[in-house]
Write a protein that holds these residues in place. Structure first.
Motif, PDB file in Angstrom:
ATOM      1  N   GLU A  26       0.869  -1.163   0.000  1.00 47.33           N
ATOM      2  CA  GLU A  26       0.000   0.000   0.000  1.00 47.33           C
ATOM      3  C   GLU A  26       0.911   1.219   0.000  1.00 47.33           C
ATOM      4  N   ALA A  27       0.440   2.291  -0.655  1.00 50.38           N
ATOM      5  CA  ALA A  27       1.280   3.471  -0.795  1.00 50.38           C
ATOM      6  C   ALA A  27       0.419   4.716  -0.889  1.00 50.38           C
ATOM      7  N   THR A  28       1.032   5.865  -0.639  1.00 49.64           N
ATOM      8  CA  THR A  28       0.343   7.147  -0.720  1.00 49.64           C
ATOM      9  C   THR A  28       1.104   8.075  -1.655  1.00 49.64           C
ATOM     10  N   LEU A  29       0.353   8.690  -2.563  1.00 51.27           N
ATOM     11  CA  LEU A  29       0.883   9.690  -3.485  1.00 51.27           C
ATOM     12  C   LEU A  29       0.356  11.051  -3.038  1.00 51.27           C
ATOM     13  N   PRO A  30       1.246  11.965  -2.606  1.00 52.17           N
ATOM     14  CA  PRO A  30       0.786  13.300  -2.214  1.00 52.17           C
ATOM     15  C   PRO A  30       0.563  14.189  -3.440  1.00 52.17           C
ATOM     16  N   GLY A  31      -0.319  15.173  -3.280  1.00 55.82           N
ATOM     17  CA  GLY A  31      -0.524  16.174  -4.317  1.00 55.82           C
ATOM     18  C   GLY A  31      -1.535  15.804  -5.385  1.00 55.82           C
ATOM     19  N   ARG A  32      -2.101  14.605  -5.300  1.00 53.53           N
ATOM     20  CA  ARG A  32      -3.116  14.154  -6.258  1.00 53.53           C
ATOM     21  C   ARG A  32      -4.229  13.454  -5.499  1.00 53.53           C
ATOM     22  N   ARG A  33      -5.416  13.453  -6.119  1.00 55.91           N
ATOM     23  CA  ARG A  33      -6.553  12.764  -5.510  1.00 55.91           C
ATOM     24  C   ARG A  33      -7.248  11.914  -6.562  1.00 55.91           C
ATOM     25  N   ARG A  34      -7.841  10.816  -6.122  1.00 60.06           N
ATOM     26  CA  ARG A  34      -8.591   9.915  -6.995  1.00 60.06           C
ATOM     27  C   ARG A  34      -9.912  10.579  -7.338  1.00 60.06           C
ATOM     28  N   ALA A  35     -10.257  10.617  -8.632  1.00 58.08           N
ATOM     29  CA  ALA A  35     -11.508  11.259  -9.042  1.00 58.08           C
ATOM     30  C   ALA A  35     -12.007  10.643 -10.340  1.00 58.08           C
ATOM     31  N   PHE A  36     -13.322  10.580 -10.495  1.00 58.35           N
ATOM     32  CA  PHE A  36     -13.916  10.208 -11.772  1.00 58.35           C
ATOM     33  C   PHE A  36     -13.903  11.469 -12.631  1.00 58.35           C
ATOM     34  N   CYS A  37     -12.808  11.662 -13.357  1.00 51.77           N
ATOM     35  CA  CYS A  37     -12.580  12.911 -14.084  1.00 51.77           C
ATOM     36  C   CYS A  37     -12.185  12.691 -15.546  1.00 51.77           C
ATOM     37  N   ILE A  38     -12.282  11.451 -16.024  1.00 53.67           N
ATOM     38  CA  ILE A  38     -11.913  11.122 -17.401  1.00 53.67           C
ATOM     39  C   ILE A  38     -13.129  10.489 -18.090  1.00 53.67           C
ATOM     40  N   TYR A  39     -13.570  11.074 -19.200  1.00 51.11           N
ATOM     41  CA  TYR A  39     -14.618  10.436 -19.995  1.00 51.11           C
ATOM     42  C   TYR A  39     -14.049   9.161 -20.596  1.00 51.11           C
ATOM     43  N   SER A  40     -14.751   8.058 -20.426  1.00 54.28           N
ATOM     44  CA  SER A  40     -14.302   6.773 -20.962  1.00 54.28           C
ATOM     45  C   SER A  40     -15.059   6.450 -22.248  1.00 54.28           C
ATOM     46  N   VAL A  41     -14.312   6.321 -23.329  1.00 57.49           N
ATOM     47  CA  VAL A  41     -14.902   5.958 -24.625  1.00 57.49           C
ATOM     48  C   VAL A  41     -14.349   4.624 -25.107  1.00 57.49           C
ATOM     49  N   HIS A  42     -13.627   3.936 -24.214  1.00 54.74           N
ATOM     50  CA  HIS A  42     -12.980   2.679 -24.578  1.00 54.74           C
ATOM     51  C   HIS A  42     -13.335   1.593 -23.559  1.00 54.74           C
ATOM     52  N   HIS A  43     -12.742   1.672 -22.358  1.00 59.10           N
ATOM     53  CA  HIS A  43     -12.901   0.613 -21.358  1.00 59.10           C
ATOM     54  C   HIS A  43     -14.295   0.556 -20.726  1.00 59.10           C
ATOM     55  N   ARG A  44     -14.889   1.707 -20.387  1.00 54.13           N
ATOM     56  CA  ARG A  44     -16.155   1.718 -19.640  1.00 54.13           C
ATOM     57  C   ARG A  44     -17.235   2.566 -20.293  1.00 54.13           C
ATOM     58  N   GLY A  45     -17.080   2.818 -21.575  1.00 56.71           N
ATOM     59  CA  GLY A  45     -18.072   3.578 -22.322  1.00 56.71           C
ATOM     60  C   GLY A  45     -17.707   3.549 -23.791  1.00 56.71           C
ATOM     61  N   THR A  46     -18.433   4.302 -24.579  1.00 54.79           N
ATOM     62  CA  THR A  46     -18.171   4.397 -26.020  1.00 54.79           C
ATOM     63  C   THR A  46     -18.220   5.871 -26.414  1.00 54.79           C
ATOM     64  N   TYR A  47     -17.841   6.163 -27.643  1.00 57.97           N
ATOM     65  CA  TYR A  47     -17.950   7.541 -28.123  1.00 57.97           C
ATOM     66  C   TYR A  47     -19.408   7.993 -28.123  1.00 57.97           C
ATOM     67  N   GLU A  48     -20.329   7.077 -28.430  1.00 57.24           N
ATOM     68  CA  GLU A  48     -21.752   7.407 -28.449  1.00 57.24           C
ATOM     69  C   GLU A  48     -22.321   7.564 -27.045  1.00 57.24           C
ATOM     70  N   ARG A  49     -21.794   6.794 -26.091  1.00 54.58           N
ATOM     71  CA  ARG A  49     -22.298   6.798 -24.708  1.00 54.58           C
ATOM     72  C   ARG A  49     -21.113   6.709 -23.746  1.00 54.58           C
ATOM     73  N   PRO A  50     -20.431   7.852 -23.544  1.00 53.41           N
ATOM     74  CA  PRO A  50     -19.252   7.806 -22.665  1.00 53.41           C
ATOM     75  C   PRO A  50     -19.613   7.474 -21.225  1.00 53.41           C
ATOM     76  N   GLY A  51     -18.687   6.806 -20.577  1.00 53.49           N
ATOM     77  CA  GLY A  51     -18.763   6.597 -19.141  1.00 53.49           C
ATOM     78  C   GLY A  51     -17.695   7.461 -18.492  1.00 53.49           C
ATOM     79  N   LEU A  52     -17.328   7.119 -17.267  1.00 57.43           N
ATOM     80  CA  LEU A  52     -16.258   7.826 -16.560  1.00 57.43           C
ATOM     81  C   LEU A  52     -15.304   6.816 -15.954  1.00 57.43           C
ATOM     82  N   VAL A  53     -14.025   7.146 -15.962  1.00 57.13           N
ATOM     83  CA  VAL A  53     -13.024   6.352 -15.267  1.00 57.13           C
ATOM     84  C   VAL A  53     -12.217   7.266 -14.360  1.00 57.13           C
ATOM     85  N   LEU A  54     -11.469   6.637 -13.500  1.00 56.99           N
ATOM     86  CA  LEU A  54     -10.669   7.376 -12.539  1.00 56.99           C
ATOM     87  C   LEU A  54      -9.456   8.022 -13.182  1.00 56.99           C
TER      88      LEU A  54
END
Length: 179
Positions: A26-54
């Motif tokens: 287990e580890a900690t990275l300072p200065g960044r936070r985990r967030a659903f901030c990326i539109y997913s058009v590949h792994h968890r969505g499509t260009y027609e129906r985007p999802g979100l990834v971390l």
């Protein structure tokens, strides 16, 4: 003398690394936070129906997992990570200093969110995140399963992420309403 190669994971790499490693902490990275901030058009969505990834948004600190990869396995692990994490080049590969659970401070490969990339979603409200995640599906499966896996894994590590648990509740409510 061999070089130590480390990889930091803050999402699905925590529970499904997919590459050979000789040590996990287990580890900690300072200065960044985990967030659903990326539109997913590949792994968890499509260009027609985007999802979100971390992604790793600026600010805060994030707990995740660090993997030490043997030098002999590095080229294969790195190629795998490039294919998995960069299908649409939404992340910036960087080196970052992290603190391992045993107290060591090491440098690691980390994939940071590219805030200039068209798939950068930025700071969306929990309601908007839930709207995007609910019903989205991509090559790696349903978006809600990715969120649920995250919440379950964090709980197993003794981490209660209230925001992610609330988001999961919002998504599950939307999916139940959709039938």
């Amino acid at each position: 003398m061999s070089i130590e190669r480390w990889v930091f994971g803050y999402g699905s790499l925590m529970w499904r690394p997919g590459f050979a490693f000789v040590e996990r902490q287990e580890a900690t990275l300072p200065g960044r936070r985990r967030a659903f901030c990326i539109y997913s058009v590949h792994h968890r969505g499509t260009y027609e129906r985007p999802g979100l990834v971390l992604g790793l948004a600026p600010g805060g600190a994030v707990r995740g997992a660090a993997y030490r990869v043997a030098e002999a396995d590095w080229d294969e692990a790195y190629a795998y990570l490039r294919e998995r994490e960069q299908p649409t080049e939404t992340y910036i590969e960087a080196r970052a200093a992290i603190r391992l659970a045993d107290g060591r401070r090491i440098e690691t490969l980390v994939f940071l969110s590219d805030v200039r990339h068209p798939q950068w979603a930025g700071a969306l409200s929990p309601e908007r995140q839930a709207d995007l995640i609910a019903g989205a599906t991509g090559l790696s499966g349903r978006n809600v399963d990715y969120l649920r896996d995250l919440v379950v894994h964090l709980r197993q590590q003794g981490v209660r992420d209230v925001a992610m648990e609330r988001l999961l509740g919002l998504v599950e409510t939307r999916e139940l309403a959709a039938g």
